[in-house]
Design a protein around this motif. Structure first.
Motif, PDB file in Angstrom:
ATOM      1  N   HIS A 223       0.820  -1.215   0.000  1.00 55.29           N
ATOM      2  CA  HIS A 223       0.000   0.000   0.000  1.00 55.29           C
ATOM      3  C   HIS A 223       0.858   1.272   0.000  1.00 55.29           C
ATOM      4  O   HIS A 223       0.342   2.367   0.258  1.00 55.29           O
ATOM      5  CB  HIS A 223      -0.943   0.004   1.213  1.00 55.29           C
ATOM      6  N   ASP A 224       2.157   1.113  -0.289  1.00 51.25           N
ATOM      7  CA  ASP A 224       3.082   2.257  -0.392  1.00 51.25           C
ATOM      8  C   ASP A 224       3.084   3.141   0.846  1.00 51.25           C
ATOM      9  O   ASP A 224       3.141   4.376   0.759  1.00 51.25           O
ATOM     10  CB  ASP A 224       2.759   3.094  -1.641  1.00 51.25           C
ATOM     11  N   GLY A 225       2.991   2.506   2.010  1.00 53.42           N
ATOM     12  CA  GLY A 225       3.081   3.246   3.267  1.00 53.42           C
ATOM     13  C   GLY A 225       1.773   3.820   3.772  1.00 53.42           C
ATOM     14  O   GLY A 225       1.762   4.502   4.804  1.00 53.42           O
ATOM     15  N   LYS A 226       0.684   3.522   3.100  1.00 53.46           N
ATOM     16  CA  LYS A 226      -0.622   4.019   3.557  1.00 53.46           C
ATOM     17  C   LYS A 226      -1.060   3.228   4.792  1.00 53.46           C
ATOM     18  O   LYS A 226      -0.952   2.008   4.843  1.00 53.46           O
ATOM     19  CB  LYS A 226      -1.666   3.859   2.455  1.00 53.46           C
ATOM     20  N   LYS A 227      -1.557   3.927   5.796  1.00 52.27           N
ATOM     21  CA  LYS A 227      -2.036   3.263   7.002  1.00 52.27           C
ATOM     22  C   LYS A 227      -3.463   2.752   6.796  1.00 52.27           C
ATOM     23  O   LYS A 227      -4.245   3.361   6.056  1.00 52.27           O
ATOM     24  CB  LYS A 227      -2.024   4.228   8.193  1.00 52.27           C
ATOM     25  N   PRO A 228      -3.822   1.652   7.464  1.00 49.37           N
ATOM     26  CA  PRO A 228      -5.219   1.208   7.378  1.00 49.37           C
ATOM     27  C   PRO A 228      -6.138   2.167   8.131  1.00 49.37           C
ATOM     28  O   PRO A 228      -5.687   2.915   8.999  1.00 49.37           O
ATOM     29  CB  PRO A 228      -5.184  -0.165   8.051  1.00 49.37           C
ATOM     30  N   ILE A 229      -7.413   2.111   7.794  1.00 45.63           N
ATOM     31  CA  ILE A 229      -8.414   2.920   8.498  1.00 45.63           C
ATOM     32  C   ILE A 229      -8.728   2.298   9.849  1.00 45.63           C
ATOM     33  O   ILE A 229      -8.843   2.988  10.863  1.00 45.63           O
ATOM     34  CB  ILE A 229      -9.698   3.032   7.648  1.00 45.63           C
ATOM     35  N   SER A 230      -8.837   0.955   9.862  1.00 50.74           N
ATOM     36  CA  SER A 230      -9.161   0.264  11.109  1.00 50.74           C
ATOM     37  C   SER A 230      -8.518  -1.114  11.144  1.00 50.74           C
ATOM     38  O   SER A 230      -8.140  -1.673  10.109  1.00 50.74           O
ATOM     39  CB  SER A 230     -10.677   0.132  11.284  1.00 50.74           C
ATOM     40  N   VAL A 231      -8.393  -1.627  12.366  1.00 47.57           N
ATOM     41  CA  VAL A 231      -7.799  -2.951  12.589  1.00 47.57           C
ATOM     42  C   VAL A 231      -8.741  -3.751  13.482  1.00 47.57           C
ATOM     43  O   VAL A 231      -9.172  -3.276  14.539  1.00 47.57           O
ATOM     44  CB  VAL A 231      -6.422  -2.831  13.278  1.00 47.57           C
ATOM     45  N   THR A 232      -9.064  -4.968  13.042  1.00 44.98           N
ATOM     46  CA  THR A 232      -9.884  -5.882  13.834  1.00 44.98           C
ATOM     47  C   THR A 232      -9.139  -7.201  13.974  1.00 44.98           C
ATOM     48  O   THR A 232      -8.631  -7.729  12.979  1.00 44.98           O
ATOM     49  CB  THR A 232     -11.244  -6.137  13.161  1.00 44.98           C
TER      50      THR A 232
ATOM     51  N   HIS B 217     -12.534  -6.872  21.755  1.00 46.11           N
ATOM     52  CA  HIS B 217     -13.519  -7.431  20.807  1.00 46.11           C
ATOM     53  C   HIS B 217     -14.167  -6.323  19.975  1.00 46.11           C
ATOM     54  O   HIS B 217     -15.336  -6.424  19.598  1.00 46.11           O
ATOM     55  CB  HIS B 217     -14.584  -8.250  21.542  1.00 46.11           C
ATOM     56  N   ARG B 218     -13.391  -5.292  19.670  1.00 49.45           N
ATOM     57  CA  ARG B 218     -13.883  -4.185  18.847  1.00 49.45           C
ATOM     58  C   ARG B 218     -12.824  -3.779  17.824  1.00 49.45           C
ATOM     59  O   ARG B 218     -11.630  -3.965  18.058  1.00 49.45           O
ATOM     60  CB  ARG B 218     -14.219  -2.962  19.713  1.00 49.45           C
ATOM     61  N   ALA B 219     -13.298  -3.194  16.722  1.00 51.84           N
ATOM     62  CA  ALA B 219     -12.370  -2.635  15.738  1.00 51.84           C
ATOM     63  C   ALA B 219     -11.688  -1.419  16.331  1.00 51.84           C
ATOM     64  O   ALA B 219     -12.288  -0.662  17.113  1.00 51.84           O
ATOM     65  CB  ALA B 219     -13.121  -2.253  14.460  1.00 51.84           C
ATOM     66  N   VAL B 220     -10.441  -1.227  15.986  1.00 53.89           N
ATOM     67  CA  VAL B 220      -9.660  -0.087  16.490  1.00 53.89           C
ATOM     68  C   VAL B 220      -9.323   0.838  15.324  1.00 53.89           C
ATOM     69  O   VAL B 220      -8.756   0.382  14.312  1.00 53.89           O
ATOM     70  CB  VAL B 220      -8.359  -0.564  17.184  1.00 53.89           C
ATOM     71  N   LYS B 221      -9.673   2.096  15.444  1.00 53.49           N
ATOM     72  CA  LYS B 221      -9.350   3.095  14.416  1.00 53.49           C
ATOM     73  C   LYS B 221      -7.881   3.466  14.491  1.00 53.49           C
ATOM     74  O   LYS B 221      -7.300   3.567  15.565  1.00 53.49           O
ATOM     75  CB  LYS B 221     -10.211   4.345  14.599  1.00 53.49           C
ATOM     76  N   ILE B 222      -7.281   3.709  13.328  1.00 54.08           N
ATOM     77  CA  ILE B 222      -5.879   4.139  13.250  1.00 54.08           C
ATOM     78  C   ILE B 222      -5.830   5.619  12.919  1.00 54.08           C
ATOM     79  O   ILE B 222      -6.498   6.085  11.988  1.00 54.08           O
ATOM     80  CB  ILE B 222      -5.122   3.337  12.154  1.00 54.08           C
ATOM     81  N   LYS B 223      -5.050   6.371  13.693  1.00 53.81           N
ATOM     82  CA  LYS B 223      -4.883   7.795  13.417  1.00 53.81           C
ATOM     83  C   LYS B 223      -4.080   7.980  12.136  1.00 53.81           C
ATOM     84  O   LYS B 223      -3.040   7.355  11.950  1.00 53.81           O
ATOM     85  CB  LYS B 223      -4.161   8.486  14.579  1.00 53.81           C
ATOM     86  N   ARG B 224      -4.570   8.849  11.256  1.00 49.77           N
ATOM     87  CA  ARG B 224      -3.925   8.995   9.951  1.00 49.77           C
ATOM     88  C   ARG B 224      -3.432  10.422   9.751  1.00 49.77           C
ATOM     89  O   ARG B 224      -3.804  11.315  10.419  1.00 49.77           O
ATOM     90  CB  ARG B 224      -4.903   8.623   8.849  1.00 49.77           C
TER      91      ARG B 224
END
Length: 373
Positions: A226-235, A366-373
């Motif tokens: 993804h060329d260094g792009k961070k994910p929106i969320s992690v589950t 047990h929840r999705a975690v948002k990633i700061k972008r």
């Protein structure tokens, strides 16, 4: 006849000077390496490495004398180069760089000692035991202008680089999904050495179980694709399928990363019946299969379920891109400048640590975690 003799003499002298200058260059560019720790079984890669003149092992830090002596007999190094502490080894040997084969928790201390002295560091994956540790390491590396690289086995797979090349060429269309699978039967079942097992299944020293040990591979590769792009969320979901062997840590993890137009699934496990490090990359028009280090396939869609397939058997990459220590030497010597978010780079591996930190939190809550972008 005299002219020919002089010509031969001049040519011989030229060749002699050329050989001598080549030896001088080799001596100047050989990087003096100190090894910190012998407990990580990946240390066999550097101890058993063919001497090709790009690095020189000048010191080893290992307080466990029994372990150091066992390996000295195996690899024929002198116990005179083995020290109890990093400080002692550095003071006597003055290395250009160190490679860390200790516990993941110990990576921070290595950087804390080496960075202020301008000593470059390469650690075994993952970069750190936590994002907190990673941020401290990043700050020190930038402040003292040292290279801080992370070594993954999969970085040297020609199939991964072929996959990146094909994806970026547009042959399979825009990226939609990546599935990365890594792991084996479990540390105890495959018989890792006791010194390695002791900290590998310790939640403090390793930061977790399979989620750290093998989740990092997928996070590293996906960040690169993804060329260094961070994910929106992690589950993430973790399980403990071998409580008798891994009583304090997870041994199976599934991590889902969401991006704007794609998804990544990382399957990290100490419960695979057969060891694996493979990846599937799905585009709009086709699929890339990285089956192992050398086997590679591309399928282009035809109709509903049909496809045209190409298969490849790849050769290993050329030096210095076929070996972690050759690359380390080349980077220090400024023969190679790493591209942003390269697999070994600090930029990539800081994102890896964000993903792993979020994955551990998600598995716990047990929840999705948002990633700061």
């Amino acid at each position: 006849m005299i002219i020919k003799t002089k010509s031969l003499l001049v040519n011989s002298l030229f060749l002699l000077l050329l050989l001598c200058s080549s030896k001088i260059v080799a001596q100047k560019t050989a990087i003096k390496i100190g090894i910190v720790g012998l407990s990580h079984s990946h240390v066999h890669q550097i101890l058993g490495r063919e001497n090709i003149g790009d690095i020189q092992i000048i010191g080893i830090v290992e307080p466990n004398r029994d372990l150091a002596e066992r390996y000295s007999k195996m690899y024929n190094y002198s116990m005179d180069i083995v020290y109890n502490t990093i400080e002692e080894m550095i003071s006597v040997k003055k290395p250009d760089a160190v490679t860390a084969f200790n516990s993941i928790y110990g990576h921070l201390k290595v950087v804390e000692i080496c960075a202020p002295l301008g000593i470059h560091v390469m650690v075994e994956k993952p970069l750190a035991v936590s994002l907190k540790h990673a941020k401290k390491m990043e700050k020190l590396a930038k402040k003292y202008n040292i290279h801080l690289l992370t070594n993954y086995e999969t970085t040297w797979y020609p199939t991964n680089h072929k996959a990146y090349e094909v994806l970026k060429s547009g042959k399979v269309g825009e990226l939609r999904k990546v599935i990365v699978r890594d792991g084996h039967k479990g540390p105890k079942r495959i018989g890792v050495n006791s010194e390695f097992l002791e900290w590998l299944i310790d939640p403090i020293q390793n930061g977790g179980g399979a989620i750290m040990d093998f989740g990092c591979y997928g996070a590293n590769l996906v960040t690169w694709l993804h060329d260094g792009k961070k994910p929106i969320s992690v589950t993430a979901i973790t399980q403990q399928q071998q409580p008798e062997n891994n009583p304090e840590v997870d041994d199976d993890a599934t991590i889902i990363l969401t991006y704007n137009n794609s998804t990544a699934i990382i399957q990290a496990s100490w419960n695979w019946p057969i060891g694996r490090k493979d990846m599937e990359i799905y585009g709009v028009n086709g699929v890339i299969y990285q089956d192992n280090d050398k086997d590679f396939r591309i399928r282009i869609s035809e109709g509903y379920s049909g496809y045209e397939e190409e298969s490849f058997k790849l050769d290993y990459r050329k030096p210095p891109f076929n070996d972690p220590f050759s690359l380390l030497a080349a980077v220090i010597n400024k023969d190679v400048v790493l591209k942003p978010f390269n697999l070994s780079s600090l930029e990539n591996n800081m994102i890896v640590m964000e993903i792993l930190e979020a994955a551990r939190k998600s598995a716990k809550t047990h929840r999705a975690v948002k990633i700061k972008r």
